[in-house]
Design a protein around this motif. Structure first.
Motif, PDB file in Angstrom:
ATOM      1  N   LEU A 180       0.828  -1.201   0.000  1.00  0.00           N
ATOM      2  CA  LEU A 180       0.000   0.000   0.000  1.00  0.00           C
ATOM      3  C   LEU A 180       0.867   1.256   0.000  1.00  0.00           C
ATOM      4  CD1 LEU A 180      -2.941   1.037   0.164  1.00  0.00           C
ATOM      5  CD2 LEU A 180      -2.654   1.057   2.636  1.00  0.00           C
ATOM      6  N   ILE A 181       1.944   1.239   0.779  1.00  0.00           N
ATOM      7  CA  ILE A 181       2.868   2.380   0.778  1.00  0.00           C
ATOM      8  C   ILE A 181       3.527   2.523  -0.587  1.00  0.00           C
ATOM      9  CG2 ILE A 181       5.042   3.247   1.743  1.00  0.00           C
ATOM     10  CD1 ILE A 181       4.118   2.138   4.435  1.00  0.00           C
ATOM     11  N   TRP A 230       2.236   1.661  -3.426  1.00  0.00           N
ATOM     12  CA  TRP A 230       1.220   2.157  -4.335  1.00  0.00           C
ATOM     13  C   TRP A 230       0.997   3.652  -4.135  1.00  0.00           C
ATOM     14  CZ3 TRP A 230      -4.468   2.668  -3.540  1.00  0.00           C
ATOM     15  CH2 TRP A 230      -5.136   2.857  -4.734  1.00  0.00           C
ATOM     16  N   ILE A 231       0.990   4.096  -2.886  1.00  0.00           N
ATOM     17  CA  ILE A 231       0.792   5.517  -2.601  1.00  0.00           C
ATOM     18  C   ILE A 231       1.974   6.342  -3.109  1.00  0.00           C
ATOM     19  CG2 ILE A 231       0.719   7.205  -0.714  1.00  0.00           C
ATOM     20  CD1 ILE A 231      -0.980   5.187   0.835  1.00  0.00           C
ATOM     21  N   VAL A 232       3.191   5.854  -2.868  1.00  0.00           N
ATOM     22  CA  VAL A 232       4.388   6.634  -3.195  1.00  0.00           C
ATOM     23  C   VAL A 232       4.679   6.625  -4.694  1.00  0.00           C
ATOM     24  CG1 VAL A 232       6.892   6.736  -2.897  1.00  0.00           C
ATOM     25  CG2 VAL A 232       5.420   6.361  -0.931  1.00  0.00           C
ATOM     26  N   ASN A 254       1.538   7.743  -7.665  1.00  0.00           N
ATOM     27  CA  ASN A 254       1.007   9.098  -7.568  1.00  0.00           C
ATOM     28  C   ASN A 254      -0.436   9.094  -7.080  1.00  0.00           C
ATOM     29  OD1 ASN A 254       1.187  11.834  -7.622  1.00  0.00           O
ATOM     30  ND2 ASN A 254       0.850  12.027  -9.818  1.00  0.00           N
ATOM     31  N   PHE A 255      -0.710   8.234  -6.119  1.00  0.00           N
ATOM     32  CA  PHE A 255      -2.034   8.156  -5.522  1.00  0.00           C
ATOM     33  C   PHE A 255      -2.240   9.372  -4.615  1.00  0.00           C
ATOM     34  CE2 PHE A 255      -4.834   6.596  -2.081  1.00  0.00           C
ATOM     35  CZ  PHE A 255      -5.958   6.358  -2.855  1.00  0.00           C
ATOM     36  N   LEU A 256      -3.324  10.049  -4.778  1.00  0.00           N
ATOM     37  CA  LEU A 256      -3.668  11.259  -4.019  1.00  0.00           C
ATOM     38  C   LEU A 256      -2.689  12.407  -4.265  1.00  0.00           C
ATOM     39  CD1 LEU A 256      -4.650   9.758  -0.552  1.00  0.00           C
ATOM     40  CD2 LEU A 256      -6.184  10.538  -2.338  1.00  0.00           C
ATOM     41  N   LEU A 259       0.611  12.432  -4.130  1.00  0.00           N
ATOM     42  CA  LEU A 259       1.690  12.445  -3.144  1.00  0.00           C
ATOM     43  C   LEU A 259       3.011  11.953  -3.713  1.00  0.00           C
ATOM     44  CD1 LEU A 259      -0.182  10.976  -0.053  1.00  0.00           C
ATOM     45  CD2 LEU A 259       0.427  13.338  -0.445  1.00  0.00           C
ATOM     46  N   ARG A 260       3.246  12.146  -4.977  1.00  0.00           N
ATOM     47  CA  ARG A 260       4.419  11.535  -5.586  1.00  0.00           C
ATOM     48  C   ARG A 260       5.737  12.045  -5.015  1.00  0.00           C
ATOM     49  NH1 ARG A 260       4.985   8.377 -10.577  1.00  0.00           N
ATOM     50  NH2 ARG A 260       7.179   7.938 -10.574  1.00  0.00           N
ATOM     51  N   SER A 303       5.336  11.412   1.425  1.00  0.00           N
ATOM     52  CA  SER A 303       5.664  10.178   0.703  1.00  0.00           C
ATOM     53  C   SER A 303       7.095   9.733   0.989  1.00  0.00           C
ATOM     54  CB  SER A 303       5.434  10.359  -0.799  1.00  0.00           C
ATOM     55  OG  SER A 303       6.368  11.252  -1.344  1.00  0.00           O
ATOM     56  N   ASN A 353       8.039   6.221   2.739  1.00  0.00           N
ATOM     57  CA  ASN A 353       8.982   5.333   2.070  1.00  0.00           C
ATOM     58  C   ASN A 353      10.152   4.990   2.991  1.00  0.00           C
ATOM     59  OD1 ASN A 353       9.521   3.803  -0.193  1.00  0.00           O
ATOM     60  ND2 ASN A 353      10.793   5.382  -1.129  1.00  0.00           N
TER      61      ASN A 353
END
Length: 111
Positions: free
Chosen positions: A70-71, A73-75, A78-80, A82-83, A88, A92
């Motif tokens: 999940l982390i 995917w978020i990092v 570019n989910f939400l 937060l790239r 992020s 990470n």
């Protein structure tokens, strides 16, 4: 269109304050280092606590894998939006510390 309520102005003021604090590069580096060390702490203690109780080890391992993915995917996806943000980077660093500590624990156990 948002309303200016007491809560929204309080949250905006808090976020502006935190943004001002983390503009200092030394503080940013400190938070990243603390995230890395917190991940290492969690990586050493989660297996020790679940292994001592020997209860639901597989589900804890599944939870760790899901949280790291999940982390990722978020990092990286570019989910939400937060790239390349500080949040992020801190997430990470937490993930890297966790994975490194789990690898060290696996080497200690010989698996």
């Amino acid at each position: 269109m948002t309303q200016d309520t007491r809560l929204s102005t309080l949250v905006d003021a808090l976020l502006d304050y935190l943004e001002g604090i983390f503009r200092n590069p030394w503080r940013r580096l400190l938070v990243l280092l603390l995230s890395l060390l917190l991940g290492a702490f969690l990586g050493h203690n989660i297996p020790a606590l679940t292994g001592a109780r020997s209860f639901l080890d597989e589900f804890v391992a599944l939870g760790i894998v899901i949280s790291t993915e999940l982390i990722n995917w978020i990092v990286h996806a570019n989910f939400l939006g937060l790239r390349n943000t500080f949040l992020s980077s801190a997430l990470n660093a937490l993930k890297l510390g966790l994975e490194f500590a789990l690898a060290v624990e696996a080497c200690k156990l010989g698996s």
